[in-house]
Structure formats: structure tokens, C-alpha cells
Write an enzyme that holds these catalytic residues in place. Structure first.
Site, PDB file in Angstrom:
ATOM      1  N   ASN A 231       2.432  -1.497   0.912  1.00 28.50           N
ATOM      2  CA  ASN A 231       2.931  -0.500   1.862  1.00 28.50           C
ATOM      3  C   ASN A 231       2.758  -0.966   3.302  1.00 28.50           C
ATOM      4  O   ASN A 231       3.614  -0.710   4.149  1.00 28.50           O
ATOM      5  CB  ASN A 231       2.220   0.835   1.646  1.00 28.50           C
ATOM      6  CG  ASN A 231       2.774   1.601   0.463  1.00 28.50           C
ATOM      7  OD1 ASN A 231       3.866   1.312  -0.020  1.00 28.50           O
ATOM      8  ND2 ASN A 231       2.031   2.568  -0.024  1.00 28.50           N
ATOM      9  N   CYS A 283       2.965   7.802   2.344  1.00 29.23           N
ATOM     10  CA  CYS A 283       2.111   6.640   2.092  1.00 29.23           C
ATOM     11  C   CYS A 283       1.919   5.676   3.262  1.00 29.23           C
ATOM     12  O   CYS A 283       0.801   5.246   3.523  1.00 29.23           O
ATOM     13  CB  CYS A 283       2.664   5.855   0.902  1.00 29.23           C
ATOM     14  SG  CYS A 283       2.462   6.699  -0.671  1.00 29.23           S
TER      15      CYS A 283
END
Length: 482
Positions: A231, A283
Site C-alpha cells: 500500500n 488503507c
């Protein structure tokens, strides 16, 4: 002894990850009973609604998957204890928000719900159970879960034998808007664990539809860190291209041409090079800040600062767009109507968590603007929670503008369609790349606005030529052409 033959799964958490993931597992593995549990009764009620348009998560294709499996081997329930007790494998898929106070506030993950789940599993499970981390978690969180599970627990319903547990890390790599496609045809499945039999038990489930070469088996710690790092790298690319977009606007270049040129380099690739209002979702920001916190904790402040700057650039991009709107509208937006098209953080989802639209809307409200918001999948109650402001439908553009009104904080209202959102508007800001916004009839929409009017295309999805031909001014992210 851990069995590799899984017959019953319990997933704690019926949110954006747990619901779709378990639906696909149930769809592809009809011999396994899958129970998705949650304390939120309304959420479970929505998952069980006969009207599939009312599912609490909007994802293209999700309704079809749920329709095939629900009632057969996919069940949504608030009966948590019984579902855990019957499960061979328990997935923990609960929220892990950033802490807002205490040690690590603003960066560290709040693991209270993960701990609560581990304690409930320890209490309610029977016999041998595999516990799977599905939530995005800091490195070595598995130690916390294992410590709770390893406390002596006896199964009174199984001759008083000691319960045994194995902990696995199985992070999700879903992109909202394409989650079902990602689940049905994943780039990879990552399973981290210390017990080979437990790892293979989970791998055997995925092998029902995923080729073995796509299933990566690692240690627990590598699996946990890989999710945060993936991420962080994706968010880094977004911040990088957005920094270039500002330079393109200043120099006369076009960020799309630059992105295409560098994206053809096989070492770089073309994905995540679309400039826009910045990254959002549940996220990216949370995981980067958590990664930074871990770096500082382990004595790596320079590494932490590097990743923190990715978030700072993202915030700067959103503030820059709001400032551009004010600048182009003669230095003030007080009592001017601005239509925001799109409030979800990206197209094909109704998720507004960390959406760029939130910060941009709040900045404009602080400047005194009257904002009309339309999104095809986000309702007014959701927007109200995001802005933490009550909706006010008073039309300032039509009201008598007293000095007090000119100096007051702005107002916002929810609209059901594009036409009602832009009627009387001084400007339009496109913040979500919905297909609906790519084919707007600017010739018919332009007369509805108050001129001189602007279109701020933060996603570069609208027809620039058609907008200009309709007599509207346009700013497009990363476009330095005049």
C-alpha cells in the site's frame, strides 16, 4: 492436530473486506459452510435483504456472487459465539483505525478490536482452530494474537481437552471498485505462517480457483509487512505523479503525456500514474502512517520521514485544488455555489473513507462557499457523517446576501442528480471518475450555471474541448496548456 480439510469458516467482520471475500470463498467452495458475523445488526440485516441493491457494500458483481451462495453455504448472522464454536477456521476482518490518542496517536493502529476478537475466539472455539489475520495489521501483531490464544483454554464440550490454535497472516490486496475481479482472479494470494499444515489448509481453499503458482507462502512477519509495504508503494506512486502534475501546470506540459512516456518503461509500468485529487480509501494513509510509526519505533527516523512525506504531498494536492478554485473565482467563494460531482474516494464504490472530496469540501466551506454535492452511490447521511456538519438546504445564491452571510461559514446540500447540483453554480468540481461524468452534455448544462463559470476537472475525465465550446472555463489537473 490441525486438519487441512476445512468444513466450516467463521469470519468476524462483515465490512468491505470480510463480506466480499467470504462471498467469493463460499461461491467457489460450495462444500464449505461460511458464516460472516458482526455485532452491527443493521449491517447483517442489509446483507440478508432480499433486495440485493441494499447490500451494505457496493462492488460491481458482488450482488450476483451473494445471490448464488447466500442461503446455501453463505450466512450472515449476529450469532458470533456459535459461529466461532462451529468453525475450523476463523478469519479476523475487523477495523484497525489509526489511534487518535495515547501512545502512537496519529500513526499507530488501534488494535482493540483485534484483541477483542482473539479473546472471543479463545473463549468460544472448540478443539483445533486456525485463526487467520485478514485485517491490515502492523508487523508482529500475530504475537499479540498468539499470546492471547496460548493462554490455557479448555474445551468443556470436548472432554476438557486443551484447545490448540495456529495463527496465519492472509492480507487482502483488493482495489475497491474491482474487488470481485481481484478476488476471483488475484495477482497473488499471500499466506504467512509457522505451521505448514495450517498454511496448506488455507492454501487448499484458494486452490479451488487460484493456480498454485499464485499462492505465496512466507513467514508471518514477512506477510504482515508485505501488506503495509504494498500500500505504501502504491500511494507513493500517486503522490509522485501528483507532484509532477503541479509542475506540468506551471511549465505547459501535460501530465498524461508525461505519464504515458514514463509508463512505457518496463521498469516503471503504467499503473497508478493517473494524476488526480490524491489517494483515499481505508488503507493507504493509515498503512503509511503505521509504517512510519514502526520505523520510528525501531530507530529508523529517516525512513519514517520519507514515508510521512508521501502523506504530506497527498494533503498538499487536495489543499492546492481548493485554493485554485478560490483563486479562479476572483479570490473568494463566499456565498458562491459550487457543485461537487463525486464524493466516493474512487469510482465503482460507495466508500468515502479518507476521500479527497472531504478535505476539499471542508476547505471550501471554511471559505464560505455554498456546496451542492452529487454522487451516484453515496447518500446524504454518509456525506453528513464525513463532513460532521448538518445539511443546510438554504440557497445562498438566491438569498439576500447580508454582510453577516458573507462572513459566515459555508453551507452544503445533497442533490439527486447532476442538473440540480449545477443549477445556478459558479463552478463544478469533478472529484470522482464516475462514467456518468465522462459523457456530460456540456452544451445543455452550461446555460444552467452563473457565468463566468468554471469546470475544475480533478480527474481529467471530461471533454475539455466540449467544455470550452459551451462557453465554460476549464482547469484540468496536470494540464499546462492554455
Amino acid at each position: 492436530m490441525i486438519s487441512t480439510d476445512i468444513k466450516n469458516i467463521c469470519c468476524i467482520g462483515a465490512g468491505y473486506v470480510g463480506g466480499p471475500t467470504m462471498a467469493v470463498i463460499a461461491d467457489r467452495c460450495p462444500s464449505i459452510q461460511v458464516n460472516v458475523v458482526d455485532l452491527n445488526e443493521n449491517r447483517i440485516k442489509d446483507w440478508n435483504d432480499s433486495d440485493l441493491s441494499k447490500l451494505p457494500v457496493y462492488e460491481p458483481g458482488l450482488d450476483d456472487v451473494v445471490a448464488r451462495a447466500r442461503g446455501r453455504n453463505l450466512h450472515f448472522t449476529t450469532n458470533i459465539e456459535e459461529s466461532i464454536a462451529n468453525a475450523d477456521m476463523v478469519f479476523i476482518s475487523v477495523n484497525t483505525p489509526t489511534k487518535i490518542k495515547g501512545v502512537g496517536a496519529g500513526q499507530a493502529s488501534d488494535l482493540r478490536w483485534v484483541e477483542a476478537c482473539a479473546r472471543q475466539v479463545a473463549q468460544c472455539s472448540r478443539g483445533n482452530t486456525i485463526v487467520v489475520e485478514k485485517s491490515t495489521l502492523p508487523v508482529r501483531t500475530a504475537e499479540v494474537i498468539k499470546s492471547i490464544l496460548s493462554s490455557p483454554q479448555r474445551d468443556n464440550r470436548n472432554s476438557g481437552e486443551l484447545k490448540t490454535f495456529e495463527v496465519l497472516s492472509n492480507p487482502e490486496f483488493l482495489a475497491e471498485g474491482t474487488a470481485i475481479v481481484d478476488l476471483e482472479n488475484p495477482d497473488r494470494i499471500l499466506i504467512g505462517g509457522e505451521s505448514e499444515s495450517a498454511v496448506e489448509a488455507l492454501a487448499n481453499i484458494y486452490l479451488q480457483w487460484v493456480p498454485n503458482e499464485k499462492i505465496l507462502r512466507t513467514s508471518l512477519w514477512s506477510s504482515e509487512l508485505a501488506k503495509l509495504t504494498a500500500n505504501a508503494f502504491l500511494a507513493q506512486r500517486i503522490s509522485s505523479i501528483n507532484s509532477v502534475s503541479a509542475l506540468c501546470e506551471a511549465t505547459g506540459a501535460d501530465v498524461r503525456e508525461v505519464a504515458n512516456a514514463i509508463g512505457t518503461d518496463s521498469r516503471i509500468g503504467s499503473k497508478f500514474l493517473d494524476s488526480g485529487p490524491g489517494f483515499g480509501g481505508s488503507c493507504f494513509k493509515k498503512d503509511i502512517l503505521n509504517l512510519a510509526y514502526l520505523c520510528r519505533y525501531f530507530g529508523l527516523p529517516e525512513v519514517a520521514e520519507y514515508w510521512e512525506n508521501v502523506v504530506k504531498l497527498n494533503n498538499w494536492q487536495q489543499a492546492r485544488i481548493a485554493q485554485l478554485v478560490v483563486q479562479k473565482l476572483f479570490g473568494t467563494v463566499a456565498t458562491k455555489k459550487i457543485a461537487i460531482l463525486g464524493f466516493a474516494f474512487k469510482a465503482d464504490t460507495n466508500d468515502t473513507r479518507e476521500s479527497p472530496a472531504i478535505m476539499i469540501a471542508k476547505d471550501l466551506l471554511e471559505e464560505g462557499a455554498e456546496i451542492a454535492i452529487y454522487d451516484p452511490k453515496v447518500n446524504n447521511e454518509q456525506i453528513k457523517k464525513c463532513l460532521a456538519l448538518a445539511e443546510n438546504k438554504e440557497d445562498l445564491s438566491q438569498a439576500y446576501k447580508t454582510q453577516d452571510a458573507m462572513n459566515s461559514e459555508g453551507k452544503w446540500s445533497y442533490k439527486n442528480d447532476v442538473v440540480s447540483a449545477i443549477s445556478g453554480a459558479d463552478a463544478i468540481i469533478i472529484l470522482t471518475e464516475w462514467n456518468e461524468f465522462k459523457s456530460l452534455n456540456w452544451e445543455s448544462l452550461a446555460p444552467l450555471m452563473r457565468h463566468p463559470a468554471w469546470v475544475f476537472d480533478a480527474r481529467a475525465v471530461a471533454d475539455k474541448t466540449a467544455i470550452r465550446c459551451a462557453g465554460l472555463n476549464i482547469w484540468r489537473v496536470g494540464d499546462g496548456s492554455k
